[in-house]
Motif scaffolding. Structure first.
Motif, short mmCIF file in Angstrom:
data_model
loop_
_atom_site.label_atom_id
_atom_site.label_comp_id
_atom_site.label_asym_id
_atom_site.label_seq_id
_atom_site.Cartn_x
_atom_site.Cartn_y
_atom_site.Cartn_z
N SER A 36 -0.92 1.53 11.04
CA SER A 36 0.46 1.93 11.34
C SER A 36 1.02 2.83 10.24
CB SER A 36 1.36 0.70 11.49
OG SER A 36 0.88 -0.15 12.50
N ALA A 37 0.71 2.49 8.99
CA ALA A 37 1.19 3.28 7.87
C ALA A 37 0.62 4.70 7.92
CB ALA A 37 0.82 2.61 6.55
N LEU A 38 -0.65 4.82 8.25
CA LEU A 38 -1.27 6.15 8.31
C LEU A 38 -0.66 7.01 9.41
CD1 LEU A 38 -4.99 5.23 7.58
CD2 LEU A 38 -3.48 6.63 6.16
N ALA A 39 -0.27 6.38 10.52
CA ALA A 39 0.40 7.14 11.58
C ALA A 39 1.71 7.73 11.06
CB ALA A 39 0.64 6.25 12.79
N ILE A 40 2.43 6.95 10.26
CA ILE A 40 3.69 7.42 9.68
C ILE A 40 3.42 8.51 8.64
CG2 ILE A 40 5.67 6.72 8.26
CD1 ILE A 40 5.28 3.88 9.67
N LEU A 41 2.43 8.26 7.78
CA LEU A 41 2.08 9.24 6.74
C LEU A 41 1.62 10.57 7.33
CD1 LEU A 41 0.26 6.72 4.43
CD2 LEU A 41 2.19 8.14 3.71
N ASN A 42 0.96 10.52 8.48
CA ASN A 42 0.45 11.74 9.11
C ASN A 42 1.51 12.51 9.88
OD1 ASN A 42 -2.41 12.24 8.61
ND2 ASN A 42 -2.70 10.19 9.44
N ASP A 43 2.72 11.96 9.98
CA ASP A 43 3.79 12.64 10.71
C ASP A 43 4.59 13.50 9.73
OD1 ASP A 43 5.96 13.51 12.17
OD2 ASP A 43 6.68 11.50 12.69
N PRO A 44 4.40 14.83 9.78
CA PRO A 44 5.09 15.69 8.81
C PRO A 44 6.61 15.69 8.98
CG PRO A 44 3.92 17.01 10.45
CD PRO A 44 3.57 15.58 10.71
N ALA A 45 7.11 15.20 10.11
CA ALA A 45 8.55 15.15 10.33
C ALA A 45 9.19 13.93 9.64
CB ALA A 45 8.86 15.10 11.83
N THR A 46 8.36 13.04 9.09
CA THR A 46 8.87 11.85 8.42
C THR A 46 8.81 12.05 6.91
OG1 THR A 46 8.05 10.46 10.22
CG2 THR A 46 8.61 9.34 8.17
N PRO A 47 9.97 12.30 6.27
CA PRO A 47 9.96 12.45 4.82
C PRO A 47 9.76 11.09 4.15
CG PRO A 47 12.21 12.55 5.64
CD PRO A 47 11.30 12.44 6.84
N LEU A 48 9.01 11.06 3.07
CA LEU A 48 8.81 9.82 2.32
C LEU A 48 8.86 10.14 0.83
CD1 LEU A 48 5.79 8.27 4.27
CD2 LEU A 48 8.16 7.48 4.30
N ASP A 49 9.52 9.27 0.08
CA ASP A 49 9.61 9.42 -1.37
C ASP A 49 8.77 8.39 -2.11
OD1 ASP A 49 11.25 11.60 -1.13
OD2 ASP A 49 13.09 10.50 -1.50
N LEU A 50 8.29 7.35 -1.38
CA LEU A 50 7.51 6.30 -2.04
C LEU A 50 6.73 5.52 -0.99
CD1 LEU A 50 7.00 4.56 -4.71
CD2 LEU A 50 8.82 3.09 -3.86
N LEU A 51 5.49 5.20 -1.34
CA LEU A 51 4.69 4.26 -0.55
C LEU A 51 4.58 2.98 -1.37
CD1 LEU A 51 2.64 3.27 1.60
CD2 LEU A 51 0.86 4.50 0.31
N MET A 52 5.06 1.88 -0.81
CA MET A 52 4.92 0.57 -1.44
C MET A 52 4.01 -0.25 -0.54
SD MET A 52 7.79 -2.17 -2.59
CE MET A 52 7.31 -3.68 -3.39
N THR A 53 2.85 -0.64 -1.04
CA THR A 53 1.89 -1.33 -0.21
C THR A 53 1.35 -2.59 -0.85
OG1 THR A 53 -0.19 -1.10 1.04
CG2 THR A 53 -0.04 0.11 -1.04
N ASP A 54 1.13 -3.58 -0.01
CA ASP A 54 0.41 -4.78 -0.41
C ASP A 54 -1.02 -4.36 -0.69
OD1 ASP A 54 -0.30 -7.42 -0.85
OD2 ASP A 54 -0.33 -7.96 1.26
N VAL A 55 -1.70 -5.06 -1.56
CA VAL A 55 -3.09 -4.75 -1.85
C VAL A 55 -3.99 -5.30 -0.74
CG1 VAL A 55 -4.98 -5.14 -3.46
CG2 VAL A 55 -2.71 -4.56 -4.31
N GLY A 56 -3.69 -6.52 -0.27
CA GLY A 56 -4.52 -7.16 0.74
C GLY A 56 -3.97 -6.96 2.13
#
Length: 122
Positions: A36-56
């Motif tokens: 799901s995160a990659l789908a968001i990251l791959n959308d150039p229309a979605t600006p992001l300033d930070l990715l906060m992710t669990d390790v597991g």
């Protein structure tokens, strides 16, 4: 407004993280897994300033997700959240925060990385 992507497979933990970050004034987009995160990251229309992710995560590790995120968005700051932050190997230019963390610790780490929610990024 600083949009943040929070990736956490535990629904309760994700809800709490999102709530805290929104209360601090950040706009938060949430994902339950790396796919799901990659789908968001791959959308150039979605600006992001930070990715906060669990390790597991259930479908790949947070480190793998961060690597793929940096291929898509090379300058995106990454913050790993882990119960094992002390022993976590964090790639250069990325940060970690140990779970459990306080609201103040989370705020301070995010502000250190991208600035306060009410500022505009240069």
């Amino acid at each position: 407004m600083h949009p943040l992507l929070v990736v956490e497979d535990d629904g309760i933990v994700r809800m709490l993280m999102v709530e805290v970050l929104e209360d601090l004034g950040y706009k938060v987009i949430e994902a339950a897994d790396a796919t799901s995160a990659l789908a968001i990251l791959n959308d150039p229309a979605t600006p992001l300033d930070l990715l906060m992710t669990d390790v597991g995560l259930p479908d790949m590790s947070g480190q793998e997700l961060a690597g793929k995120a940096r291929e898509i968005r090379p300058l995106l700051p990454v913050l790993f959240a882990s119960g094992y932050a002390d022993s976590l190997s964090v790639p250069e230019g990325m940060h970690s925060i140990g779970k459990p963390f306080s609201i103040d610790q989370l705020r301070d780490k995010v502000v250190q990385m991208i600035g306060p929610a009410d500022s505009t990024q240069a």
